[in-house]
Design an enzyme around this catalytic site. Sequence first.
Site, PDB file in Angstrom:
ATOM      1  N   VAL A 162       0.836  -1.205   0.000  1.00 61.01           N
ATOM      2  CA  VAL A 162       0.000   0.000   0.000  1.00 61.01           C
ATOM      3  C   VAL A 162       0.868   1.251   0.000  1.00 61.01           C
ATOM      4  O   VAL A 162       0.589   2.221  -0.711  1.00 61.01           O
ATOM      5  CB  VAL A 162      -0.958  -0.002   1.207  1.00 61.01           C
ATOM      6  CG1 VAL A 162      -1.630   1.361   1.363  1.00 61.01           C
ATOM      7  CG2 VAL A 162      -2.004  -1.097   1.051  1.00 61.01           C
ATOM      8  N   GLU A 163       1.949   1.235   0.793  1.00 56.07           N
ATOM      9  CA  GLU A 163       2.779   2.428   0.940  1.00 56.07           C
ATOM     10  C   GLU A 163       3.582   2.748  -0.316  1.00 56.07           C
ATOM     11  O   GLU A 163       3.614   3.903  -0.749  1.00 56.07           O
ATOM     12  CB  GLU A 163       3.726   2.258   2.128  1.00 56.07           C
ATOM     13  CG  GLU A 163       3.054   2.238   3.484  1.00 56.07           C
ATOM     14  CD  GLU A 163       2.481   3.579   3.874  1.00 56.07           C
ATOM     15  OE1 GLU A 163       2.857   4.608   3.270  1.00 56.07           O
ATOM     16  OE2 GLU A 163       1.639   3.608   4.797  1.00 56.07           O
ATOM     17  N   THR A 164       4.260   1.737  -0.870  1.00 57.54           N
ATOM     18  CA  THR A 164       5.224   2.037  -1.931  1.00 57.54           C
ATOM     19  C   THR A 164       5.197   1.044  -3.092  1.00 57.54           C
ATOM     20  O   THR A 164       6.130   1.029  -3.886  1.00 57.54           O
ATOM     21  CB  THR A 164       6.656   2.043  -1.354  1.00 57.54           C
ATOM     22  OG1 THR A 164       6.959   0.742  -0.812  1.00 57.54           O
ATOM     23  CG2 THR A 164       6.801   3.095  -0.269  1.00 57.54           C
TER      24      THR A 164
END
Length: 387
Positions: A178-180
């Site tokens: 989700v983040e990167t």
Amino acid sequence: MPIAVTILRSCLLLTLLTGCASPHSTPTTDTAVVPSSVSAPASPANTVNSDHRELVIYEDLNAGSSSAARRQPPVRADGTLQPWALEWAQALEAQRQIPVALTTSLLQQAKYNATAAKLMAPSKGRIKKSWVTYRNRFVEPIRIREGVTFWRNHAETLAKAEQQYGVPASILVAIIGVETLYGKYTGDFNVLEVLSTLGFSYPDDSRPERGELFRNQLADLIYLHQAGILDASAVEGSFAGAMGLPQFMPGSLLRYAKDGDNNGNINLHDSIADVSASIANFLLEHGWVVGQPAFLDVPLPAQPGSLVTGGLEATLNWNTLYPSQPVPGALASVPLGIVNLVDEPRGTVEYRVATPSFFSITHYNRSYFYAASVVELANALEVAMKK
């Protein structure tokens, strides 16, 4: 606009604190907000071992100011600090023993980053909350496929972190995804410039606490630089200053990052062992309970909407939710909460019974949408790994 910036900006508009781990806590609204920071005494709160040296964890630095009208760097043309920046640097020296000369040297390198300011500026209109749209952005074929590849490539490392901290590998992989997108988009903004810009010239005069938040993150960045943990003048991250695969803000790197591979350094860009251990430690420190699911598979209580607090902690219990039903033995002492996943365009709301493990993820990013997406992506990854 580069695709990495576009993705990160989309996350900001739909989540809290621009999709990154932060050491502060505020209620969730599933809109783009940054938590206010706390008052700062001039003494250290406690000392921790960062796995390679001892660092003192300080309270937030209550000094300096920000103004969108200023739109200028904290350093004058002659190389000296502006009065408001000097006040902040002196407070930093008094609290953390960081010489004003070092702070000045770093701020002299920090140009005003107009792009970061623009991306962090408040939107002109209210964005309607859409759980379906948000979920579909993250729980989708590419992230599932890439997540399975990432998990299989680092299975031994992730299993070690799961065994040590008790946080499932699927949750760790989902957060990185989700983040990167598993490290594909970690950001190419100069973090020093971003935090200086947002700390001293936050683009919304109506929210001075946001400038304070970023000044505190800047203080942590300079402290990490002085301690030799990173090079503040060179480190890159998101337009909000989040770094590495887990998108840790400097304060979270200082407080929660772990040396997972035991090599004497913490590397959140290249060491999957450090990344997985750091994420797991963050969640554990914020209430993850080993063996506890994020959501309970139970019928919803009557009128669940009236039980939604909007906070980041589970404050209810079984008797509150189901006053006429006997308490299952395993849930007798478990705090619970009702989560609402609102979709305004569709006129719908999903409710779920959440545990402390779920709420630990909301500390990573102050959004029910975010935490629920992480859980659902983790579930999808577990299913795909079995195929």
